[in-house]
Design a protein around this motif. Structure first.
Motif, short mmCIF file in Angstrom:
data_model
loop_
_atom_site.label_atom_id
_atom_site.label_comp_id
_atom_site.label_asym_id
_atom_site.label_seq_id
_atom_site.Cartn_x
_atom_site.Cartn_y
_atom_site.Cartn_z
N ILE A 224 37.91 -37.28 59.80
CA ILE A 224 39.11 -37.62 60.55
C ILE A 224 38.65 -37.95 61.97
O ILE A 224 37.94 -37.16 62.60
CB ILE A 224 40.09 -36.43 60.60
CG1 ILE A 224 40.47 -35.99 59.19
CG2 ILE A 224 41.32 -36.78 61.40
CD1 ILE A 224 41.13 -34.63 59.16
N ASP A 225 39.04 -39.10 62.48
CA ASP A 225 38.58 -39.50 63.81
C ASP A 225 39.24 -38.65 64.90
O ASP A 225 38.56 -38.15 65.80
CB ASP A 225 38.87 -40.98 64.05
CG ASP A 225 38.05 -41.87 63.13
OD1 ASP A 225 36.90 -41.51 62.82
OD2 ASP A 225 38.56 -42.93 62.71
N ASP A 240 43.09 -42.15 61.64
CA ASP A 240 41.91 -42.92 61.26
C ASP A 240 41.89 -44.18 62.11
O ASP A 240 42.83 -44.99 62.04
CB ASP A 240 41.98 -43.27 59.77
CG ASP A 240 40.70 -43.90 59.24
OD1 ASP A 240 39.64 -43.68 59.86
OD2 ASP A 240 40.76 -44.61 58.23
N HIS A 257 39.31 -44.47 50.04
CA HIS A 257 39.65 -43.42 51.01
C HIS A 257 41.04 -42.84 50.75
O HIS A 257 41.34 -41.74 51.24
CB HIS A 257 39.61 -43.98 52.43
CG HIS A 257 38.24 -44.30 52.91
ND1 HIS A 257 37.99 -44.91 54.12
CD2 HIS A 257 37.02 -44.10 52.34
CE1 HIS A 257 36.70 -45.07 54.28
NE2 HIS A 257 36.08 -44.59 53.21
N ASN A 278 49.44 -39.03 57.91
CA ASN A 278 48.15 -39.68 58.10
C ASN A 278 48.43 -41.04 58.72
O ASN A 278 49.23 -41.82 58.19
CB ASN A 278 47.43 -39.89 56.76
CG ASN A 278 47.12 -38.59 56.06
OD1 ASN A 278 46.39 -37.76 56.57
ND2 ASN A 278 47.69 -38.39 54.87
N TYR A 280 47.05 -44.75 60.31
CA TYR A 280 45.99 -45.75 60.42
C TYR A 280 46.22 -46.50 61.72
O TYR A 280 47.27 -47.12 61.93
CB TYR A 280 46.07 -46.71 59.23
CG TYR A 280 44.84 -47.56 59.01
CD1 TYR A 280 43.57 -47.00 58.99
CD2 TYR A 280 44.95 -48.93 58.78
CE1 TYR A 280 42.44 -47.77 58.75
CE2 TYR A 280 43.84 -49.72 58.53
CZ TYR A 280 42.58 -49.13 58.53
OH TYR A 280 41.46 -49.89 58.29
#
Length: 336
Positions: A224-225, A240, A257, A278, A280
Motif C-alpha cells: 500500500i503506497d 495506490d 492486484h 481502496n 486508485y
C-alpha cells in the motif's frame, strides 16, 4: 546522504533486485521510447524505477498532511499457487523514520479487521547507514508496540541457503548499462521532492528487497503506497498511487492486484462505524513522449472490478504483459 547519493543507492538496490534470478534474461521486445532496453531484466528494472514517480510526487504533495501516513507491505509467509490470501498466514509491516501515534490507531484497526495477520513496525535510523542494524523492529500486540529482537520477525520466514543478497551485493553482477542508469536517474530526480521522502523510499526498499527478500523465502507480497486515516470521521482509505498516461483516453490497473483489494474490502467491512475504501490515485501525464502533467485523478478501486479488460505493458517482473482493467478519464474524478 544527499539526494543524489540516495537516488544512486536506490538505483543499485532496484538493479540488484531485478537481476537476482536463476534464469538468464530474455531479449526484450522493442517499445517506442525504450530503445535503450535490451532484455527482460533491464525492462523489469526500468518499470520499477518509473513506478516510483507518482508516489514521490504524491508524498511531497501530502507532506505535513496529518491524516496521510506511509503505507506498508502485506507479505504471505509462504508461496502459494493461484490467488494469494492476505487475510491469514501473512505479515504486515511499515518501514518509517517515525513511530508516530497515527500508527497506533491504524494498527488497531488492522488487527480488528485482519486477526490472522501479524503486525510489525520497522523504524529506521540513517545513523547506521544502509545495513540490517539500521532497523528497529516493533511487534504490535494488545494495542501496543513492543520492541523485539530481529530474529523474532525473521523466524516467520524460511531462510534461503547460500543465496543472500546481503552477500551478493559484494559480488560481481553485470553493471547497469550507462544509458539505462542515466535514464533511471533522470526519472527519479524530481527537484521539488525533499530528500527525507527519498530516504523513506530507500530504506523501505532496502529492507524489503535486500534484508528480507535477499535472505528469506517468502510468499506473494503486495504493498500500500499511502494510508488516509481520519479518526474524527472514522474513515480509512488504502491508496495506490501511479503515474500514468492515457491509452485511448483510458487508464488501467493490473488485474492481478484486484483480489487483494477485494479481500481488504471484505475484511474491513466488519469494523462497525468505520468507512473503508481502496483508492486508485493517478498522476496523469500526456503520453510516453510528453511527460507534461495533466492533473491528479482518483476513483474507488471497486469501479475497476467490472471494467473492460485490455492487455498491458510488461510488468515489473519483466516476464510478460499484465492484463489490465480500464476506466475512461471521464469515469475518474479529478482532484481539485
Amino acid at each position: 546522504m544527499n539526494k543524489s547519493e540516495v537516488i544512486n543507492e536506490l538505483i543499485n538496490i532496484l538493479w540488484l533486485s531485478a537481476n537476482n534470478r536463476l534464469s538468464l534474461p530474455s531479449p526484450s521486445r522493442k517499445v517506442k521510447g525504450r530503445e535503450f532496453i535490451t532484455n527482460t531484466y533491464e525492462n523489469a528494472f526500468y518499470n520499477r524505477v518509473l513506478g516510483f514517480k507518482g508516489e514521490l510526487h504524491y508524498s511531497q504533495r501530502t507532506c505535513g498532511v496529518n491524516n496521510i501516513i506511509n503505507g506498508g507491505w502485506f507479505v504471505n509467509q509462504e508461496w502459494c499457487d493461484g490467488t494469494a490470501d492476505f487475510t491469514k498466514d501473512t505479515v504486515y509491516f511499515t518501514v518509517t523514520s517515525s513511530r508516530s501515534e497515527k500508527y497506533q490507531l491504524l494498527y488497531s484497526l488492522i488487527s480488528k479487521a485482519l486477526p490472522g495477520v501479524e503486525l510489525y513496525l520497522i523504524e529506521y535510523s540513517v545513523d547506521a547507514g544502509l545495513s540490517k542494524q539500521s532497523f528497529t523492529i516493533y511487534s504490535f500486540r494488545n494495542k501496543q508496540f513492543c520492541l523485539i529482537p530481529h530474529n523474532k520477525f525473521f523466524e516467520q520466514f524460511k531462510e534461503k541457503v547460500n543465496s543472500s543478497k546481503l552477500s551478493s551485493m559484494k559480488t560481481k553482477i553485470s553493471e547497469i548499462p550507462s544509458e539505462l542508469k542515466n535514464r533511471a536517474y533522470e526519472a527519479l530526480l524530481i527537484d521539488e521532492v525533499d530528500n527525507e521522502i527519498y530516504l523513506d523510499v530507500l530504506y523501505d526498499r532496502y529492507f524489503f528487497d535486500i534484508v528480507l527478500s535477499g535472505s528469506y523465502k517468502k510468499g506473494r507480497p503486495t504493498d500500500i503506497d499511502h494510508v488516509q486515516l481520519n479518526a474524527d470521521k472514522k474513515q480509512l482509505m488504502f491508496i495506490d498511487v501511479k503515474e500514468k498516461y492515457p491509452y485511448k483516453n483510458k487508464v488501467g490497473i493490473n488485474e492481478d492486484h484486484l483480489p487483494f483489494f477485494i479481500q481488504m474490502e471484505s475484511a474491513f467491512r466488519n469494523i462497525s462505524d468505520w468507512k473503508f475504501d481502496n483508492r486508485y490515485l493517478v498522476r496523469l501525464t500526456n503520453g510516453a513522449d510528453d511527460p507534461s502533467f495533466r492533473g491528479w485523478y482518483h476513483q474507488s478501486i471497486s469501479h475497476f472490478y467490472e471494467a473492460d479488460s485490455a492487455g498491458g505493458n510488461l510488468g515489473q517482473n519483466g516476464t510478460g504483459a499484465m492484463e489490465t482493467k480500464m476506466l475512461s478519464i471521464e469515469e475518474m474524478r479529478r482532484v481539485v
